[in-house]
Design a protein around this motif. Structure first.
Motif, PDB file in Angstrom:
ATOM      1  N   GLN A 198      12.366  20.769  58.741  1.00 43.14           N
ATOM      2  CA  GLN A 198      11.637  22.021  58.917  1.00 43.14           C
ATOM      3  C   GLN A 198      10.182  21.845  58.471  1.00 43.14           C
ATOM      4  O   GLN A 198       9.915  21.732  57.268  1.00 43.14           O
ATOM      5  N   HIS A 218      13.669  30.007  48.006  1.00 47.42           N
ATOM      6  CA  HIS A 218      13.838  28.557  48.073  1.00 47.42           C
ATOM      7  C   HIS A 218      12.860  27.833  47.150  1.00 47.42           C
ATOM      8  O   HIS A 218      13.224  26.854  46.488  1.00 47.42           O
ATOM      9  N   THR A 262      13.550  17.038  54.949  1.00 45.07           N
ATOM     10  CA  THR A 262      13.871  18.211  55.750  1.00 45.07           C
ATOM     11  C   THR A 262      13.249  18.088  57.128  1.00 45.07           C
ATOM     12  O   THR A 262      12.186  17.473  57.291  1.00 45.07           O
ATOM     13  N   ASP A 314      17.921  19.791  53.964  1.00 42.85           N
ATOM     14  CA  ASP A 314      18.429  20.980  54.643  1.00 42.85           C
ATOM     15  C   ASP A 314      19.773  20.618  55.277  1.00 42.85           C
ATOM     16  O   ASP A 314      20.188  19.452  55.241  1.00 42.85           O
ATOM     17  N   ASP A 321      18.764  26.056  53.102  1.00 46.64           N
ATOM     18  CA  ASP A 321      19.032  26.535  54.456  1.00 46.64           C
ATOM     19  C   ASP A 321      18.005  27.611  54.784  1.00 46.64           C
ATOM     20  O   ASP A 321      18.066  28.724  54.261  1.00 46.64           O
ATOM     21  N   THR A 322      17.048  27.283  55.629  1.00 48.63           N
ATOM     22  CA  THR A 322      15.974  28.223  55.943  1.00 48.63           C
ATOM     23  C   THR A 322      16.451  29.408  56.770  1.00 48.63           C
ATOM     24  O   THR A 322      15.698  30.363  56.968  1.00 48.63           O
TER      25      THR A 322
END
Length: 213
Positions: free
Chosen positions: A11, A74, A9, A47, A65-66
Motif C-alpha cells: 500500500q 494504524h 506493504t 499487510d 489491514d488498511t
C-alpha cells in the motif's frame, strides 16, 4: 538495542506514512525488494497481502489491514509496537470557517496531519476508531466565540464514542511556542500550525471541558 523497522506493504499511502513516522522517531528503516529476513531488534510492518512472505524467523511483526480501522489507528499501533505504549497521543483540531485542520501528535512528533470539510464525518470516525483501540488518545478542539457552536458540535459527536475531548482557548493557543516537537517544520499551513498549538495546550492551564470554567 537500536530499533529498526522493515516496511513490507503493498500500500503506497501506508508505506509513505510509515517512512515519515520512522524518520520523525529517529528509527532506521528498510523497504526490501525481495523476501524479508529478520535479525536483531527488527519490527516488520506488513499487510495481509505481504505477511505470507515474511519468514518465520521474524519474531516481531505487525500486520496492518488498511481496509479496517483508520490510518490514525494504524500509526498509533506502530508507535506502541516501537515504544511499548502510546505516548501523549493528542489530536489537535483547528475549526475554520470552511474546513477542519488536524494534527496528530505522539512520542514528541507530528505523526499525521490533514484537512477535512466541516461537514465531513471521516475525521470523527477515524478518531472514534483510534480511541477505541488506544484509550490514551485525547482530542483538543480550538474554540473561540465565532466558532463555538461548531466546536461544541464536534465535541458532542466525539463524546458519543467515549473519546476524551477538551475545548481549548484558540487565542491563547496561538501564543503557544511549538518547541521540541519533531515534524512541526513540515507543516506548511498556518491552520496546521494552529492545530498543533491547540494539541499542545491540552496539557496546559486553560483547557476546559464543557461546563467547566
Amino acid at each position: 538495542m537500536r530499533q529498526h523497522i522493515v516496511i513490507w506493504t503493498s500500500q503506497p499511502r501506508l508505506a509513505g506514512a510509515l517512512v515519515e513516522l520512522a524518520r520523525l522517531m529517529g528509527i532506521s528503516y528498510t523497504i526490501p525488494h525481495g523476501r524479508v529476513t529478520c535479525s536483531g531488534n527488527m519490527l516488520v510492518v506488513a499487510d495481509p497481502s505481504t505477511i505470507e512472505s515474511v519468514k518465520e524467523s521474524c519474531d516481531r511483526t505487525l500486520v496492518i489491514d488498511t481496509h479496517t480501522g483508520s490510518l490514525i489507528t494504524h500509526l498509533l499501533d506502530v508507535v506502541k509496537a516501537i515504544r511499548g505504549r502510546v505516548y501523549e497521543a493528542i489530536v489537535g483540531i483547528d475549526v475554520g470557517f470552511s474546513r477542519l485542520a488536524y494534527v496528530v501528535l505522539s512520542a514528541g512528533a507530528v505523526i499525521y496531519s490533514g484537512f477535512e470539510p466541516l461537514d465531513s464525518q471521516q475525521l470523527i470516525s477515524s478518531i472514534c476508531i483510534a480511541s477505541k483501540r488506544h484509550p490514551e488518545l485525547t482530542v483538543a478542539i480550538g474554540s473561540s466565540p465565532a466558532i463555538l457552536d461548531r466546536a461544541l458540535g464536534i465535541m458532542e459527536m466525539l463524546e458519543v464514542c467515549n473519546t476524551r475531548v477538551y475545548l481549548v482557548d484558540e487565542y491563547r493557543s496561538n501564543r503557544t511556542p511549538l518547541l521540541g516537537i519533531k515534524g512541526i517544520e513540515r507543516l506548511g499551513s498556518d491552520d496546521l500550525h494552529a492545530a498543533a498549538a491547540i494539541a499542545l495546550r491540552v496539557y496546559m492551564n486553560g483547557h476546559r471541558r464543557r461546563g467547566q470554567h
